[in-house]
Design an enzyme around this catalytic site. Structure first.
Site, PDB file in Angstrom:
ATOM      1  N   GLY A 163      49.138  35.641 -42.510  1.00  4.48           N
ATOM      2  CA  GLY A 163      48.324  34.529 -43.126  1.00  4.48           C
ATOM      3  C   GLY A 163      47.000  34.094 -42.320  1.00  4.48           C
ATOM      4  CD  GLN A 195      43.854  31.397 -38.516  1.00  5.70           C
ATOM      5  OE1 GLN A 195      44.212  31.548 -39.575  1.00  5.70           O
ATOM      6  NE2 GLN A 195      44.436  31.943 -37.613  1.00  5.70           N
ATOM      7  CB  CYS A 241      48.998  30.630 -34.780  1.00  8.65           C
ATOM      8  SG  CYS A 241      47.195  30.112 -35.441  1.00  8.65           S
ATOM      9  CG  LEU A 242      46.733  36.256 -36.838  1.00 12.62           C
ATOM     10  CD1 LEU A 242      46.018  36.733 -37.957  1.00 12.62           C
ATOM     11  CD2 LEU A 242      47.520  37.175 -36.020  1.00 12.62           C
ATOM     12  CG  HIS A 272      50.754  28.132 -39.849  1.00 16.58           C
ATOM     13  ND1 HIS A 272      51.335  28.270 -38.824  1.00 16.58           N
ATOM     14  CD2 HIS A 272      49.587  28.783 -39.706  1.00 16.58           C
ATOM     15  CE1 HIS A 272      50.558  28.783 -37.653  1.00 16.58           C
ATOM     16  NE2 HIS A 272      49.604  29.201 -38.379  1.00 16.58           N
ATOM     17  CD  GLU A 273      47.609  30.779 -42.354  1.00 14.93           C
ATOM     18  OE1 GLU A 273      46.478  30.605 -42.062  1.00 14.93           O
ATOM     19  OE2 GLU A 273      48.447  31.538 -41.760  1.00 14.93           O
ATOM     20  CG  HIS A 285      45.003  27.277 -39.553  1.00 13.38           C
ATOM     21  ND1 HIS A 285      44.512  27.269 -38.035  1.00 13.38           N
ATOM     22  CD2 HIS A 285      45.831  28.100 -39.647  1.00 13.38           C
ATOM     23  CE1 HIS A 285      45.461  27.839 -37.482  1.00 13.38           C
ATOM     24  NE2 HIS A 285      46.158  28.591 -38.296  1.00 13.38           N
TER      25      HIS A 285
HETATM   26 ZN    ZN Z   1      47.644  29.921 -37.798  1.00 14.63          ZN
END
Ligand code: ZN
Length: 172
Positions: A46, A51, A94-95, A136-137, A140
Protein backbone atom coordinates in the site's frame (compact mmCIF):
# COMPACT_ATOMS: atom_id res chain seq x y z
CA UNK A 1 5.37 5.35 -15.12
CA UNK A 2 8.07 6.40 -12.72
CA UNK A 3 9.44 5.12 -9.46
CA UNK A 4 9.48 8.00 -6.97
CA UNK A 5 11.46 8.44 -3.79
CA UNK A 6 9.55 7.42 -0.66
CA UNK A 7 9.71 9.89 2.22
CA UNK A 8 10.61 8.39 5.59
CA UNK A 9 9.98 9.37 9.19
CA UNK A 10 10.97 11.74 10.72
CA UNK A 11 9.76 14.19 8.08
CA UNK A 12 7.12 16.92 8.62
CA UNK A 13 5.53 16.12 5.24
CA UNK A 14 4.30 12.80 6.65
CA UNK A 15 2.38 14.77 9.30
CA UNK A 16 0.52 16.89 6.78
CA UNK A 17 -3.23 16.40 6.23
CA UNK A 18 -3.81 15.61 2.55
CA UNK A 19 -6.34 17.55 0.47
CA UNK A 20 -9.35 16.10 -1.38
CA UNK A 21 -9.03 15.71 -5.15
CA UNK A 22 -11.63 17.71 -7.12
CA UNK A 23 -11.82 15.27 -10.04
CA UNK A 24 -9.93 12.28 -11.42
CA UNK A 25 -8.18 13.27 -14.64
CA UNK A 26 -4.96 12.45 -16.51
CA UNK A 27 -2.81 14.11 -13.84
CA UNK A 28 -4.36 12.01 -11.06
CA UNK A 29 -4.12 8.82 -13.11
CA UNK A 30 -0.43 9.52 -13.84
CA UNK A 31 0.10 10.01 -10.11
CA UNK A 32 -1.68 6.71 -9.34
CA UNK A 33 0.48 4.90 -11.95
CA UNK A 34 3.65 6.34 -10.43
CA UNK A 35 2.47 5.46 -6.91
CA UNK A 36 1.80 1.88 -7.94
CA UNK A 37 5.23 1.56 -9.59
CA UNK A 38 6.89 3.03 -6.53
CA UNK A 39 4.98 0.66 -4.24
CA UNK A 40 5.83 -2.46 -6.30
CA UNK A 41 9.47 -1.37 -6.55
CA UNK A 42 9.66 -1.11 -2.75
CA UNK A 43 7.81 -4.44 -2.26
CA UNK A 44 4.99 -2.68 -0.40
CA UNK A 45 1.30 -3.56 -0.44
CA UNK A 46 0.00 0.00 0.00
CA UNK A 47 1.06 3.59 -0.57
CA UNK A 48 -0.47 7.01 0.05
CA UNK A 49 0.38 9.98 -2.18
CA UNK A 50 1.91 11.91 0.73
CA UNK A 51 4.55 9.17 1.02
CA UNK A 52 6.00 10.49 -2.24
CA UNK A 53 5.45 14.06 -1.07
CA UNK A 54 2.09 14.81 -2.70
CA UNK A 55 -0.62 15.88 -0.24
CA UNK A 56 -3.61 14.50 -2.18
CA UNK A 57 -6.18 12.09 -0.79
CA UNK A 58 -5.15 9.17 -2.98
CA UNK A 59 -4.04 5.67 -1.98
CA UNK A 60 -3.08 2.56 -3.93
CA UNK A 61 -3.06 -1.03 -2.69
CA UNK A 62 -2.27 -4.48 -3.96
CA UNK A 63 -2.59 -7.23 -1.39
CA UNK A 64 -2.49 -10.14 -3.88
CA UNK A 65 -0.09 -12.83 -2.76
CA UNK A 66 0.77 -14.03 -6.25
CA UNK A 67 3.52 -11.85 -7.73
CA UNK A 68 2.51 -12.64 -11.28
CA UNK A 69 -1.13 -11.71 -10.90
CA UNK A 70 -1.35 -8.06 -10.01
CA UNK A 71 -4.52 -6.77 -8.41
CA UNK A 72 -4.02 -3.01 -8.07
CA UNK A 73 -6.69 -1.04 -6.23
CA UNK A 74 -7.01 2.73 -6.37
CA UNK A 75 -8.86 4.90 -3.86
CA UNK A 76 -9.39 8.62 -4.40
CA UNK A 77 -10.98 10.68 -1.59
CA UNK A 78 -11.71 7.56 0.48
CA UNK A 79 -14.15 7.92 3.37
CA UNK A 80 -14.89 5.19 5.92
CA UNK A 81 -18.65 4.87 6.29
CA UNK A 82 -18.79 1.98 8.75
CA UNK A 83 -16.36 0.28 11.09
CA UNK A 84 -16.79 -3.03 12.87
CA UNK A 85 -16.61 -2.96 16.66
CA UNK A 86 -14.50 -6.13 16.57
CA UNK A 87 -10.78 -5.64 16.16
CA UNK A 88 -8.15 -7.65 14.41
CA UNK A 89 -4.42 -7.49 14.95
CA UNK A 90 -1.72 -7.48 12.32
CA UNK A 91 2.00 -6.90 12.60
CA UNK A 92 2.28 -3.70 10.59
CA UNK A 93 5.18 -2.09 8.85
CA UNK A 94 5.32 0.98 6.63
CA UNK A 95 7.45 2.05 3.68
CA UNK A 96 7.89 5.40 5.44
CA UNK A 97 9.02 3.74 8.69
CA UNK A 98 11.62 1.34 7.26
CA UNK A 99 12.42 -1.95 8.99
CA UNK A 100 10.15 -1.31 11.97
CA UNK A 101 7.17 -3.51 12.80
CA UNK A 102 4.56 -3.58 15.53
CA UNK A 103 1.26 -5.28 16.29
CA UNK A 104 -1.62 -2.86 15.79
CA UNK A 105 -5.33 -3.41 16.54
CA UNK A 106 -7.83 -1.99 14.10
CA UNK A 107 -11.52 -2.56 13.33
CA UNK A 108 -11.65 -5.92 11.54
CA UNK A 109 -14.13 -4.74 8.90
CA UNK A 110 -14.83 -1.41 7.27
CA UNK A 111 -16.96 0.03 4.52
CA UNK A 112 -15.20 2.61 2.40
CA UNK A 113 -16.62 5.00 -0.17
CA UNK A 114 -14.23 6.39 -2.79
CA UNK A 115 -13.63 7.30 -6.42
CA UNK A 116 -11.86 4.67 -8.50
CA UNK A 117 -9.16 5.04 -11.22
CA UNK A 118 -11.83 6.28 -13.63
CA UNK A 119 -13.37 8.70 -11.16
CA UNK A 120 -16.43 6.54 -10.57
CA UNK A 121 -18.02 6.48 -7.14
CA UNK A 122 -17.63 3.10 -5.45
CA UNK A 123 -18.36 1.47 -2.11
CA UNK A 124 -16.29 -1.45 -0.85
CA UNK A 125 -16.85 -3.69 2.16
CA UNK A 126 -13.43 -4.81 3.30
CA UNK A 127 -12.29 -7.26 5.94
CA UNK A 128 -9.09 -8.93 7.08
CA UNK A 129 -5.83 -7.71 5.58
CA UNK A 130 -7.61 -5.46 3.08
CA UNK A 131 -9.52 -3.64 5.85
CA UNK A 132 -6.31 -3.14 7.84
CA UNK A 133 -4.39 -1.86 4.81
CA UNK A 134 -7.12 0.60 3.86
CA UNK A 135 -7.16 1.97 7.40
CA UNK A 136 -3.34 2.16 7.58
CA UNK A 137 -3.19 4.07 4.27
CA UNK A 138 -6.10 6.33 5.19
CA UNK A 139 -4.25 7.27 8.37
CA UNK A 140 -1.48 8.65 6.13
CA UNK A 141 -4.03 11.08 4.66
CA UNK A 142 -4.50 12.49 8.18
CA UNK A 143 -0.77 12.62 8.89
CA UNK A 144 -0.95 9.58 11.18
CA UNK A 145 1.62 6.77 11.21
CA UNK A 146 1.18 3.31 12.77
CA UNK A 147 3.85 4.14 15.35
CA UNK A 148 1.47 6.78 16.75
CA UNK A 149 -0.56 3.90 18.27
CA UNK A 150 2.43 2.67 20.28
CA UNK A 151 3.50 3.81 23.72
CA UNK A 152 5.45 7.09 23.85
CA UNK A 153 8.58 5.19 24.78
CA UNK A 154 8.34 2.67 21.94
CA UNK A 155 7.56 5.40 19.46
CA UNK A 156 10.45 7.63 20.50
CA UNK A 157 12.83 4.66 20.35
CA UNK A 158 11.78 3.96 16.76
CA UNK A 159 12.09 7.62 15.72
CA UNK A 160 15.51 7.81 17.35
CA UNK A 161 16.64 4.73 15.45
CA UNK A 162 15.33 6.12 12.16
CA UNK A 163 16.97 9.53 12.75
CA UNK A 164 20.27 7.83 13.46
CA UNK A 165 20.07 5.88 10.23
CA UNK A 166 19.38 9.14 8.41
CA UNK A 167 22.35 10.98 9.84
CA UNK A 168 24.58 8.10 8.77
CA UNK A 169 23.39 8.36 5.22
CA UNK A 170 25.81 9.95 2.79
CA UNK A 171 25.43 10.95 -0.84
CA UNK A 172 28.62 10.86 -2.86
ZN1 ZN B 1 2.39 3.35 5.75
Amino acid sequence: MTVKRIITEPNPLLRQVSKPVSSVGPEERKLMDDMLDTMYDANGIGLAAIQIGIPKRIIVLDISKDEKIKEPRYFVNPVIKKKDINKSTYEEGCLSVPNQFAEIDRPSKCEVQYLDYNGEKKVLSAEGLLATCIQHEMDHLEGILFIDYLSKLKKSMIIKKLSKNKSNRIVV
